[in-house]
Design a protein around this motif. Structure first.
Motif, PDB file in Angstrom:
ATOM      1  N   ASP A 262       0.831  -1.212   0.000  1.00  0.00           N
ATOM      2  CA  ASP A 262       0.000   0.000   0.000  1.00  0.00           C
ATOM      3  C   ASP A 262       0.864   1.259   0.000  1.00  0.00           C
ATOM      4  O   ASP A 262       0.395   2.335  -0.383  1.00  0.00           O
ATOM      5  CB  ASP A 262      -0.910   0.029   1.227  1.00  0.00           C
ATOM      6  CG  ASP A 262      -1.934  -1.090   1.216  1.00  0.00           C
ATOM      7  OD1 ASP A 262      -2.192  -1.636   0.113  1.00  0.00           O
ATOM      8  OD2 ASP A 262      -2.463  -1.423   2.292  1.00  0.00           O
ATOM      9  N   VAL A 263       2.103   1.118   0.462  1.00  0.00           N
ATOM     10  CA  VAL A 263       2.983   2.285   0.617  1.00  0.00           C
ATOM     11  C   VAL A 263       4.223   2.179  -0.265  1.00  0.00           C
ATOM     12  O   VAL A 263       4.701   3.185  -0.800  1.00  0.00           O
ATOM     13  CB  VAL A 263       3.408   2.437   2.097  1.00  0.00           C
ATOM     14  CG1 VAL A 263       4.377   3.587   2.276  1.00  0.00           C
ATOM     15  CG2 VAL A 263       2.188   2.606   2.984  1.00  0.00           C
ATOM     16  N   LEU A 264       4.746   0.961  -0.419  1.00  0.00           N
ATOM     17  CA  LEU A 264       6.037   0.771  -1.083  1.00  0.00           C
ATOM     18  C   LEU A 264       5.864  -0.066  -2.343  1.00  0.00           C
ATOM     19  O   LEU A 264       4.905  -0.841  -2.469  1.00  0.00           O
ATOM     20  CB  LEU A 264       7.024   0.079  -0.140  1.00  0.00           C
ATOM     21  CG  LEU A 264       7.328   0.806   1.171  1.00  0.00           C
ATOM     22  CD1 LEU A 264       8.115  -0.104   2.106  1.00  0.00           C
ATOM     23  CD2 LEU A 264       8.091   2.100   0.905  1.00  0.00           C
ATOM     24  N   GLU A 265       6.817   0.069  -3.239  1.00  0.00           N
ATOM     25  CA  GLU A 265       6.806  -0.735  -4.449  1.00  0.00           C
ATOM     26  C   GLU A 265       8.230  -1.161  -4.790  1.00  0.00           C
ATOM     27  O   GLU A 265       9.199  -0.490  -4.426  1.00  0.00           O
ATOM     28  CB  GLU A 265       6.193   0.044  -5.612  1.00  0.00           C
ATOM     29  CG  GLU A 265       6.921   1.321  -5.954  1.00  0.00           C
ATOM     30  CD  GLU A 265       6.193   2.120  -7.034  1.00  0.00           C
ATOM     31  OE1 GLU A 265       6.866   2.945  -7.681  1.00  0.00           O
ATOM     32  OE2 GLU A 265       4.982   1.928  -7.217  1.00  0.00           O
ATOM     33  N   THR A 266       8.357  -2.270  -5.459  1.00  0.00           N
ATOM     34  CA  THR A 266       9.666  -2.779  -5.858  1.00  0.00           C
ATOM     35  C   THR A 266      10.379  -1.772  -6.760  1.00  0.00           C
ATOM     36  O   THR A 266       9.769  -1.195  -7.658  1.00  0.00           O
ATOM     37  CB  THR A 266       9.504  -4.119  -6.610  1.00  0.00           C
ATOM     38  OG1 THR A 266       8.837  -5.047  -5.762  1.00  0.00           O
ATOM     39  CG2 THR A 266      10.864  -4.686  -7.004  1.00  0.00           C
TER      40      THR A 266
END
Length: 358
Positions: free
Chosen positions: A299-303
């Motif tokens: 919900d907050v971070l992405e690869t």
């Protein structure tokens, strides 16, 4: 180790050399096992005595295809008579090879074809005269070609087989798997130990001083190390070829709690996000991502996202680095810290801070 006064001792007359410096005289390249060999040993003894070197250290010993003396290991202290017997074996090619050194005082290196190199802190005029009287030729040199060269070692820090190393092995063994410890007390020779959790301390206690260690998993190197001395100081100068775990360890020893680091998100799991810190992954567990409640780290971070994190704990045995995003929001769940967290969340979700879609 280099010293200011270095000589090459040979039985080869410098007058019997061609324009390229190659010897063309009648002497062969083997020891005579007799008076010439004895002359070499007497010359070395003269240099050692004038240098006041009564005890010598064995350094970087190598197996040469023949039985080596008991106690032949890096750092072993030998008196001059025992050192001369080691030199005799090297001249004959019938034993192990090593450097013999007295720190900042004296060294002797035996090279190919009966070339012997001695170095001293003193000029040793009496030893030079003695060598000539024995029918040998002492030639001054700027350096020994057999001096230890740190630049020839594989790059990276030298990993000690300290308590952290053994904790790492114990942790790996707790999860099963076939681990073998390859012990090299001298170069070019090794013995292997099958590792079990119950027998790990027994294996550790039986290892030769300053041995090089390689841990194998399914026959492939996993990690390496060198045994420190009994006081915990790593004095052996050799370094095994680094294994995959060593690269992570080299990063791990640079990471400390309360540091602020920048990394890249590599993986996202339901319990947290993994961040590459330059060759070692750290973990941001979901409670450390935000002061606000979130259902999933995604919900907050992405690869591939770059993040700035605080190191909150380092577990060397498990190679686990615990990280926090929210602890960089100094004001906690209120004020600017919360606002910054919401902004990051909104950015990751592709929305504006006012809640409308972008």
């Amino acid at each position: 180790m280099q010293l200011p006064h270095i000589h090459r001792i040979t039985k080869y007359d410098p007058l019997h050399r061609d324009h390229l410096g190659r010897y063309t005289g009648p002497e062969d390249t083997d020891s005579d096992h007799g008076p010439v060999e004895a002359a070499y040993l007497s010359a070395v003894a003269a240099f050692a005595e004038e240098s006041r070197a009564g005890m010598l250290s064995v350094r970087e010993p190598e197996h040469a295809g023949h039985p080596v003396p008991p106690g032949f290991h890096d750092g072993a202290q030998v008196a001059l008579p025992a050192a001369l017997e080691l030199i005799r074996g090297m001249l004959r090619g019938s034993g192990g090879w090593c450097r013999l050194e007295a720190a900042d005082t004296f060294f002797v290196h035996v090279g190919w074809d009966q070339y012997v190199y001695v170095g001293s802190h003193a000029r040793c005029p009496e030893a030079i005269a003695r060598t000539r009287a024995l029918g040998l030729f002492p030639e001054p040199l700027a350096a020994s070609p057999y001096a230890f060269d740190p630049a020839a070692l594989p790059p990276g820090p030298q990993r000690p087989a300290d308590d952290i190393f053994w904790d790492r092995l114990a942790w790996l063994l707790n999860f099963g798997g076939d681990l073998t410890l390859e012990e090299s007390p001298v170069a070019n020779a090794c013995r292997r130990h099958r590792l079990t959790r119950a027998g790990l301390d027994t294996v550790r206690a039986a290892l030769a001083p300053r041995a090089q260690l390689t841990v194998l998993r399914a026959g492939e190197p996993l990690l390496t190390a060198v045994l420190p001395d009994g006081d915990g100081v790593l004095r052996a100068r050799w370094r095994p070829e680094p294994a995959p775990d060593d690269a992570r360890w080299a990063v791990l020893i640079t990471i400390h709690p309360d540091e602020v680091r920048t990394g890249v998100v590599t993986r996202i799991a339901p319990f947290g996000a993994f961040v590459d810190l330059g060759g070692l992954e750290g973990l941001i567990r979901i409670p450390e991502i935000s002061w606000q409640h979130i259902s999933h780290p995604g919900d907050v971070l992405e690869t591939g996202q770059e993040v700035t994190v605080k190191v909150i704990d380092v577990d060397p045995g498990r190679e686990l680095v615990s990280l926090s995003l929210k602890q960089l929001d100094a004001e906690g769940p209120r004020g600017r810290g919360a606002d910054a967290t919401v902004q990051r969340m909104a950015h990751a979700l592709g929305t504006r801070h006012d809640g409308s879609t972008g």
